[in-house]
Scaffold this motif. Structure first.
Motif, PDB file in Angstrom:
ATOM      1  N   ASP A  96      -6.637   4.719  -4.374  1.00 58.06           N
ATOM      2  CA  ASP A  96      -7.774   5.587  -4.066  1.00 58.06           C
ATOM      3  C   ASP A  96      -8.572   5.129  -2.844  1.00 58.06           C
ATOM      4  O   ASP A  96      -9.053   5.957  -2.071  1.00 58.06           O
ATOM      5  N   THR A  97      -8.737   3.815  -2.679  1.00 59.51           N
ATOM      6  CA  THR A  97      -9.557   3.282  -1.590  1.00 59.51           C
ATOM      7  C   THR A  97      -8.844   2.100  -0.952  1.00 59.51           C
ATOM      8  O   THR A  97      -8.404   1.182  -1.661  1.00 59.51           O
ATOM      9  N   ILE A  98      -8.702   2.126   0.366  1.00 56.57           N
ATOM     10  CA  ILE A  98      -8.065   1.022   1.077  1.00 56.57           C
ATOM     11  C   ILE A  98      -8.884   0.671   2.308  1.00 56.57           C
ATOM     12  O   ILE A  98      -9.697   1.471   2.790  1.00 56.57           O
ATOM     13  N   CYS A  99      -8.659  -0.538   2.830  1.00 55.58           N
ATOM     14  CA  CYS A  99      -9.264  -0.947   4.094  1.00 55.58           C
ATOM     15  C   CYS A  99      -8.466  -0.350   5.249  1.00 55.58           C
ATOM     16  O   CYS A  99      -7.248  -0.106   5.128  1.00 55.58           O
ATOM     17  N   LEU A 100      -9.126  -0.111   6.350  1.00 55.49           N
ATOM     18  CA  LEU A 100      -8.469   0.453   7.534  1.00 55.49           C
ATOM     19  C   LEU A 100      -7.313  -0.413   8.002  1.00 55.49           C
ATOM     20  O   LEU A 100      -6.342   0.091   8.580  1.00 55.49           O
ATOM     21  N   THR A 101      -7.388  -1.703   7.754  1.00 62.04           N
ATOM     22  CA  THR A 101      -6.336  -2.613   8.194  1.00 62.04           C
ATOM     23  C   THR A 101      -5.185  -2.719   7.195  1.00 62.04           C
ATOM     24  O   THR A 101      -4.220  -3.442   7.434  1.00 62.04           O
ATOM     25  N   SER A 102      -5.274  -1.993   6.084  1.00 62.33           N
ATOM     26  CA  SER A 102      -4.241  -2.050   5.044  1.00 62.33           C
ATOM     27  C   SER A 102      -3.359  -0.801   5.101  1.00 62.33           C
ATOM     28  O   SER A 102      -3.633   0.142   5.854  1.00 62.33           O
ATOM     29  N   THR A 103      -2.306  -0.790   4.281  1.00 60.09           N
ATOM     30  CA  THR A 103      -1.447   0.381   4.129  1.00 60.09           C
ATOM     31  C   THR A 103      -1.536   0.880   2.693  1.00 60.09           C
ATOM     32  O   THR A 103      -1.962   0.155   1.791  1.00 60.09           O
ATOM     33  N   ASN A 104      -1.116   2.125   2.497  1.00 63.57           N
ATOM     34  CA  ASN A 104      -1.129   2.744   1.167  1.00 63.57           C
ATOM     35  C   ASN A 104       0.297   3.109   0.785  1.00 63.57           C
ATOM     36  O   ASN A 104       0.990   3.801   1.544  1.00 63.57           O
ATOM     37  N   ILE A 105       0.743   2.634  -0.361  1.00 68.68           N
ATOM     38  CA  ILE A 105       2.082   2.980  -0.841  1.00 68.68           C
ATOM     39  C   ILE A 105       1.965   4.230  -1.709  1.00 68.68           C
ATOM     40  O   ILE A 105       1.327   4.211  -2.759  1.00 68.68           O
ATOM     41  N   ILE A 106       2.582   5.307  -1.251  1.00 62.28           N
ATOM     42  CA  ILE A 106       2.526   6.590  -1.955  1.00 62.28           C
ATOM     43  C   ILE A 106       3.860   6.796  -2.665  1.00 62.28           C
ATOM     44  O   ILE A 106       4.910   6.882  -2.025  1.00 62.28           O
ATOM     45  N   THR A 107       3.808   6.878  -3.997  1.00 62.43           N
ATOM     46  CA  THR A 107       5.018   6.889  -4.816  1.00 62.43           C
ATOM     47  C   THR A 107       5.126   8.198  -5.586  1.00 62.43           C
ATOM     48  O   THR A 107       4.217   8.552  -6.350  1.00 62.43           O
ATOM     49  N   TYR A 108       6.233   8.915  -5.400  1.00 65.99           N
ATOM     50  CA  TYR A 108       6.474  10.171  -6.119  1.00 65.99           C
ATOM     51  C   TYR A 108       6.825   9.877  -7.574  1.00 65.99           C
ATOM     52  O   TYR A 108       7.682   9.041  -7.864  1.00 65.99           O
ATOM     53  N   GLY A 135      11.516  13.337   1.993  1.00 66.43           N
ATOM     54  CA  GLY A 135      12.154  12.843   0.782  1.00 66.43           C
ATOM     55  C   GLY A 135      11.151  12.311  -0.228  1.00 66.43           C
ATOM     56  O   GLY A 135       9.942  12.367  -0.045  1.00 66.43           O
ATOM     57  N   LYS A 136      11.690  11.753  -1.314  1.00 64.42           N
ATOM     58  CA  LYS A 136      10.856  11.289  -2.413  1.00 64.42           C
ATOM     59  C   LYS A 136      10.024  10.068  -2.046  1.00 64.42           C
ATOM     60  O   LYS A 136       8.943   9.857  -2.560  1.00 64.42           O
ATOM     61  N   GLY A 137      10.524   9.238  -1.133  1.00 64.03           N
ATOM     62  CA  GLY A 137       9.831   8.001  -0.804  1.00 64.03           C
ATOM     63  C   GLY A 137      10.311   6.866  -1.695  1.00 64.03           C
ATOM     64  O   GLY A 137      11.436   6.890  -2.190  1.00 64.03           O
ATOM     65  N   PRO A 138       9.473   5.832  -1.931  1.00 71.42           N
ATOM     66  CA  PRO A 138       8.038   5.771  -1.582  1.00 71.42           C
ATOM     67  C   PRO A 138       7.781   5.699  -0.085  1.00 71.42           C
ATOM     68  O   PRO A 138       8.627   5.261   0.687  1.00 71.42           O
ATOM     69  N   HIS A 139       6.572   6.149   0.290  1.00 69.84           N
ATOM     70  CA  HIS A 139       6.150   6.176   1.676  1.00 69.84           C
ATOM     71  C   HIS A 139       4.995   5.195   1.868  1.00 69.84           C
ATOM     72  O   HIS A 139       4.055   5.174   1.073  1.00 69.84           O
ATOM     73  N   ILE A 140       5.079   4.397   2.923  1.00 70.03           N
ATOM     74  CA  ILE A 140       3.999   3.468   3.264  1.00 70.03           C
ATOM     75  C   ILE A 140       3.221   4.080   4.423  1.00 70.03           C
ATOM     76  O   ILE A 140       3.765   4.314   5.499  1.00 70.03           O
ATOM     77  N   ILE A 141       1.931   4.340   4.196  1.00 68.59           N
ATOM     78  CA  ILE A 141       1.115   5.095   5.148  1.00 68.59           C
ATOM     79  C   ILE A 141      -0.068   4.252   5.601  1.00 68.59           C
ATOM     80  O   ILE A 141      -0.712   3.566   4.805  1.00 68.59           O
TER      81      ILE A 141
END
Length: 205
Positions: A96-108, A135-141
């Motif tokens: 839900d909340t990340i630092c600008l310097t981090s990435t978010n792992i989005i998992t289907y 595709g399904k991912g996961p995607h690192i954003i």
């Protein structure tokens, strides 16, 4: 009876009535229909020539009909199998909340398979996991700027569409670089002040 362009494939989330028509050759005939017991609803027209079926939530099955004549008896039965494809879901997880310097792992986490078509919107984010954002991912954003980011997904498979699913991600800027201000006399430093941006603990990732 003769079937007229019967639909034989439909999506499980299609909450609509599908007509199944036959041609009648004699007004003295009556018609007897059969359909799967798990359909949402089914109705036969007053002349017996049309059955309408709502397949919502059904597993599919056979639609059958035969004609009955008071003198000559019953005709052969015609049957067609209707396949109901399960509609994929578009559910995924993300922090839900990340630092600008981090990435978010989005998992289907939905029900679609590798054969589905996945339409992602990462709200301007950059995909860094090598999937190309498909595709399904996961995607690192990752994102280049702080603020509210709305990530959404729609999935298509076997001609069936999921609804849109979305999650809001808050991207928080890191603390600013501290500023130290010194004042002095000719012989000594009399004071030092230190200031920095204070962030709520909940915003630090």
């Amino acid at each position: 009876p003769v079937a007229v362009n019967w639909l034989q494939a439909i999506c499980s989330n299609a909450n609509t009535f599908i007509p199944y028509k036959i041609t009648g050759t004699n007004s003295s005939y009556t018609y007897e229909w059969e359909w799967p017991s798990d359909v949402f609803a089914a109705n036969v027209s007053t002349d017996g020539l049309t059955l309408t079926v709502n397949w919502f939530g059904s597993a599919g099955g056979d639609i059958c009909v035969h004609a009955m004549d008071p003198i000559c008896g019953t005709s052969d039965t015609i049957c067609y199998t209707v396949q109901v494809f399960p509609a994929p879901t578009a559910v995924f997880t993300a922090t839900d909340t990340i630092c600008l310097t981090s990435t978010n792992i989005i998992t289907y986490t939905g029900t679609g398979t590798e054969n589905g078509v996945y339409t992602w919107n990462f709200s301007g984010g950059t995909e860094t996991s090598g999937t190309g954002g498909s595709g399904k991912g996961p995607h690192i954003i990752s994102w280049a700027s702080p603020g509210e980011k709305i990530v959404s997904l729609e999935v298509a498979e076997n001609g069936c569409l999921s609804g849109y699913f979305q999650k809001t991600v808050q991207v928080v800027a890191p603390p600013s670089v501290p500023v130290i201000t010194c004042t002095s006399t000719a012989t000594s430093i009399t004071s030092v002040s230190y200031t920095h941006l204070t962030l709520p603990t909940s915003d630090l990732v």
